[in-house]
Design an enzyme around this catalytic site. Structure first.
Site, PDB file in Angstrom:
ATOM      1  N   LYS A 104      -8.248 -15.368  16.261  1.00 56.55           N
ATOM      2  CA  LYS A 104      -8.427 -14.953  14.867  1.00 56.55           C
ATOM      3  C   LYS A 104      -9.872 -14.610  14.523  1.00 56.55           C
ATOM      4  CE  LYS A 104      -4.512 -17.813  13.454  1.00 56.55           C
ATOM      5  NZ  LYS A 104      -4.016 -18.874  12.570  1.00 56.55           N
ATOM      6  N   GLU A 138       0.838  -1.193   0.000  1.00 58.70           N
ATOM      7  CA  GLU A 138       0.000   0.000   0.000  1.00 58.70           C
ATOM      8  C   GLU A 138       0.871   1.239   0.000  1.00 58.70           C
ATOM      9  OE1 GLU A 138      -3.276   2.394   2.750  1.00 58.70           O
ATOM     10  OE2 GLU A 138      -2.765   0.325   3.208  1.00 58.70           O
ATOM     11  N   HIS A 154      -2.370  10.286  -1.604  1.00 56.18           N
ATOM     12  CA  HIS A 154      -2.550   8.980  -2.231  1.00 56.18           C
ATOM     13  C   HIS A 154      -2.432   9.081  -3.753  1.00 56.18           C
ATOM     14  CE1 HIS A 154      -3.538   5.843   0.725  1.00 56.18           C
ATOM     15  NE2 HIS A 154      -3.872   6.860   1.480  1.00 56.18           N
ATOM     16  N   ASP A 189       1.836 -14.229  12.547  1.00 59.96           N
ATOM     17  CA  ASP A 189       0.674 -14.764  11.833  1.00 59.96           C
ATOM     18  C   ASP A 189      -0.218 -13.599  11.425  1.00 59.96           C
ATOM     19  OD1 ASP A 189      -1.571 -16.018  10.910  1.00 59.96           O
ATOM     20  OD2 ASP A 189      -1.643 -17.511  12.500  1.00 59.96           O
TER      21      ASP A 189
END
Length: 594
Positions: free
Chosen positions: A374, A242, A579, A450
Site C-alpha cells: 500500500k 466519476e 466531461h 482492498d
C-alpha cells in the site's frame, strides 16, 4: 448610550460604496482645470491661442528666411519680431498648460480613484472574511425509541457501555448498528440522515470487514463491455462516482471487440512480506544475508515456511542491508486468496527457526516496508507484487477512425509525449499511463478488493505503436504490480477453503496484481454478485488460484480499454466536451433537496 446608531451591515456597506463614489465625483469636480482662470468660454480661448500660435510662427519663419537671404544677423530683432516671439511663447505656454496639465490631472485623479476603490474593496473583503457564516449543521431529529433501546443509547452516550461491545452484548448486529448510530448523533449533535442503515447484512461483516458500523455508503455500479479477451467475453462491473469513466471504458471495449479482441498473459504470481531484523554489527547482518541467499539452505527454509499453512508455498527470498539492519523479503504463492496472514505466519516460523543459529538477531518488526504494501515503491515496479500481467490488442485503422474518432499517428505521438516523456519529466514511479488507477479502483471496489492496494496495482506502462505498414495500432498495458487482495481470516476459514487453496500453483517470478476471489470483502452480497458476473466467484476447485489469476487478467484488459478510449478522447480534443456532457448534472439539486 450614543444615539448615533451604526446602520446594519448591508446598508452600511451600501453607504460606504455610495459615499466613496460621491467623494470621488466631488473630488473630481473640485479639481482645477487649465481653463478655469480664463473669463472667456473654452472654445473661444482655444481658438484665439491656436490662431495666434500658428500665425506668429508663420510670421517669424518668413522673417528669418528674409534675414538669411539678406545676411542680416538673426539676433537683431525689430519690435514686431520681438512681439511675435512673446506671443509665440505665451500661446505655447497656454497650449502646453491646457493639454499637459489636463492629461496629468486625469492620470492622478484616476490613480486616486483606483486607490480609493481598492481600499473600499479590501475593506469589504475584510468585513466579509470576518463575518463568514458558520457551517450549516443539520441537527439530528428526535426519534422515539422503545424504552429498552432508549436506555441502551443513554448508556452508550454516558460511556457506561462501550460502543464497540454492542454486537457481543446484544447478539443482533443490526440493532447494535442502530443503537450506535443514535448514540453517535446525540454525542456529536449532528445528523447522519442520508446515510442508509437498513437493507444491509451487518452479520456478514462482523469480525472481518468493518467494526462499529453505523450504516453503509452507496456507490453506483456500471457495466462496461463486453470485453473480448483471450477468446472470452466479460461484462466488467465498475463501482464509481466519476462520470464518463464507465462510458469511456465501454467505448474502449467496443474498439477492442470489433478489432478481434485482446490477449492477456499472466507473467508472475506471488505475495510478499518483509520483516526487518537488527544485529550488533553489519558483519552479523551480512552473515544472515548470505545464509538466506545460499541455495543449499533454501529447501530447509521452505519446509519451515510451508508448514505454517496448507496453502502458502515459499517461492524466494530477497535481502537488503542498511547498516546493521537486514530486510528480508519473502515471496510465496497463496492460491485464490491474497493471504497476507498466511504469509506473515510463515515468516514468523522462519524467524523463530533462525533464532537458533542467530541468537543475537533482534526482530524489530514483522513488516519493514520492503514488502512493500500500500505504498508506491520501486521494488514493486521492478520485482512485482501480486500478479503481473501484460495485455495487448491490435486496433484497425477503421476502428480508430470510426469508433475512437482519431488517427493512429496521433495516438502514437500522444502516447510518447504524454505517457512516456511527460511521466518521465514528472519523475513518475510506475505511472507511465493515462488513468489506470481509475479502472483498477472501480473494479476493486465492485469486487470486494482492498481499494488501498490501488497504489501498487495501478503501476502500469502503456505502449502504442503503428503496425501493418502504419495502418493499424498495437496497444498494450504492462502491469507488474496488480494487487487484487483478499484479507482471508485464519480463524474463519472453512474446510472447503482449506481444500481449494491447497497445492497452489507455484511460479518462479514475482507478481504485481494482488487480487483474490475468496475472503474479505468478496463474500459480501454485492461484491459476490459482481464476482459471479465475471465468473470468478469463490475458489477454483479444479485449479486452485485460477480464479484470482483470471480476475487479474480481466483488470488488465479493462485498463487496456480505458487507456485506449481516454487517449483517443485527448487526441481528438473531446475530453472536456465529454466531461461537460456526462459529468455535469443539469438537475436543480436545491429543489430536489427541498
Amino acid at each position: 448610550m450614543d444615539a448615533r446608531r451604526r446602520p446594519p451591515k448591508a446598508s452600511y456597506n451600501k453607504h460606504l460604496l455610495s459615499g466613496a463614489s460621491t467623494a470621488a465625483v466631488d473630488k473630481q469636480s473640485a479639481s482645477p482645470k487649465a481653463s478655469d482662470a480664463l473669463p472667456l468660454p473654452l472654445y473661444l480661448t482655444n481658438g484665439i491661442f491656436f490662431t495666434l500660435f500658428f500665425s506668429v510662427a508663420y510670421f517669424l519663419l518668413h522673417r528669418w528666411r528674409d534675414k538669411i537671404r539678406n545676411s542680416t544677423p538673426l539676433h537683431v530683432l525689430t519690435l514686431s519680431e520681438l512681439s511675435a516671439i512673446i506671443c509665440l511663447i505665451a500661446s505655447f505656454i497656454y497650449l502646453l498648460g491646457f493639454f499637459g496639465i489636463d492629461f496629468v490631472q486625469s492620470i492622478i485623479c484616476k490613480s486616486e480613484t483606483d486607490d480609493e476603490h481598492q481600499q473600499f474593496i479590501l475593506h469589504e473583503d475584510r468585513n466579509t472574511h470576518c463575518s463568514l457564516p458558520p457551517p450549516v449543521i443539520t441537527k439530528p431529529k428526535l426519534v422515539d425509541l422503545p424504552e429498552d433501546d432508549e436506555e441502551l443509547v443513554k448508556c452508550v452516550v454516558s460511556g457506561e457501555i462501550p460502543s464497540y461491545s454492542l454486537e457481543s452484548r446484544l447478539g443482533d448486529c443490526f440493532k447494535a448498528a442502530k443503537i450506535r448510530r443514535e448514540a453517535m448523533q446525540r454525542l456529536t449533535g449532528r445528523s447522519v440522515e442520508g446515510l442508509p442503515l437498513e437493507g444491509f447484512d451487518y452479520d456478514s461483516i462482523l469480525g472481518q470487514c468493518c467494526e462499529m458500523p453505523v450504516g453503509y455508503v452507496q456507490i453506483p455500479v456500471g457495466i462496461a463491455g463486453p470485453l473480448l479477451m483471450n477468446g472470452c467475453e466479460y461484462s466488467v462491473p465498475m463501482a464509481t462516482t466519476e462520470g464518463c469513466l464507465v462510458a469511456s471504458t465501454n467505448r474502449g471495449c467496443k474498439a477492442i471487440h470489433v478489432s478481434g479482441g485482446a490477449t492477456c498473459v499472466l507473467l508472475r504470481d506471488g505475495m510478499t512480506r518483509a520483516p526487518v531484523v537488527r544485529f550488533a554489527s553489519a558483519k552479523r547482518a551480512s552473515d544472515l544475508k548470505f545464509f538466506l541467499e545460499d541455495p543449499l539452505n533454501y529447501d530447509t527454509l521452505s519446509v519451515v515456511f510451508n508448514k505454517s499453512s496448507r496453502f502458502a508455498r515459499l517461492q524466494g527470498i530477497q535481502c537488503a542491508i542498511a547498516g546493521k539492519n537486514l530486510y528480508i523479503r519473502f515471496r510465496c504463492s497463496t492460491g485464490d486468496a491474497m493471504g497476507m496472514n498466511m504469509v506473515s505466519k510463515g515468516v514468523q516460523n522462519v524467524l523463530d527457526f533462525l533464532q537458533n543459529d542467530f541468537p543475537d538477531m533482534d526482530v524489530i518488526g514483522i513488516s519493514g516496508n520492503f514488502c512493500s504494501d500500500k505504498k508506491p515503491a520501486a521494488v514493486n515496479w521492478i520485482e512485482g507484487r501480486g500478479k503481473s500481467v501484460v495485455c495487448e490488442a491490435i486496433i484497425t485503422s477503421d476502428v480508430v477512425l470510426k469508433v475512437l474518432k482519431t488517427t493512429v499517428p496521433a495516438l502514437v505521438e500522444l502516447n510518447m509525449l504524454k505517457n512516456l516523456t511527460g511521466s518521465a519529466i514528472a519523475g513518475a514511479l510506475g505511472g507511465f499511463n493515462a488513468h489506470a488507477a481509475n479502472i483498477v479502483s472501480a473494479i476493486f471496489i465492485a469486487t470486494g478488493q482492498d481499494p488501498a492496494q490501488n497504489i501498487e496495482s495501478s503501476h502500469c506502462i502503456t505502449m502504442m505503436e503503428a503496425v501493418n505498414d502504419g495502418k493499424d495500432l498495437h496497444v498494450s498495458v504492462t502491469m507488474p504490480s496488480i494487487e487484487i487482495i483478499l484479507n482471508e481470516k485464519l480463524g474463519l476459514r472453512t474446510k472447503d477453503l482449506y481444500y481449494v487453496i491447497f497445492k497452489a500453483t507455484q511460479l518462479n517470478n514475482d507478481t504485481g496484481v494482488e487480487v483474490g476471489t475468496v475472503g474479505g470483502g468478496t463474500q459480501l452480497a454485492s461484491q459476490s454478485a459482481c464476482l459471479n458476473l465475471l465468473g470468478v466467484k469463490g475458489a477454483n476447485k479444479e485449479s486452485p488460484g485460477a480464479n484470482s489469476r483470471l480476475l487479474a487478467t480481466i483488470v488488465a484488459g479493462s485498463v487496456l480499454a480505458g487507456e485506449l478510449s481516454l487517449m483517443s478522447a485527448i487526441s481528438a480534443g473531446q475530453l472536456v466536451k465529454s466531461h461537460m456532457k456526462y459529468n455535469r448534472s443539469s438537475r436543480d439539486m436545491t429543489k430536489i433537496g427541498s
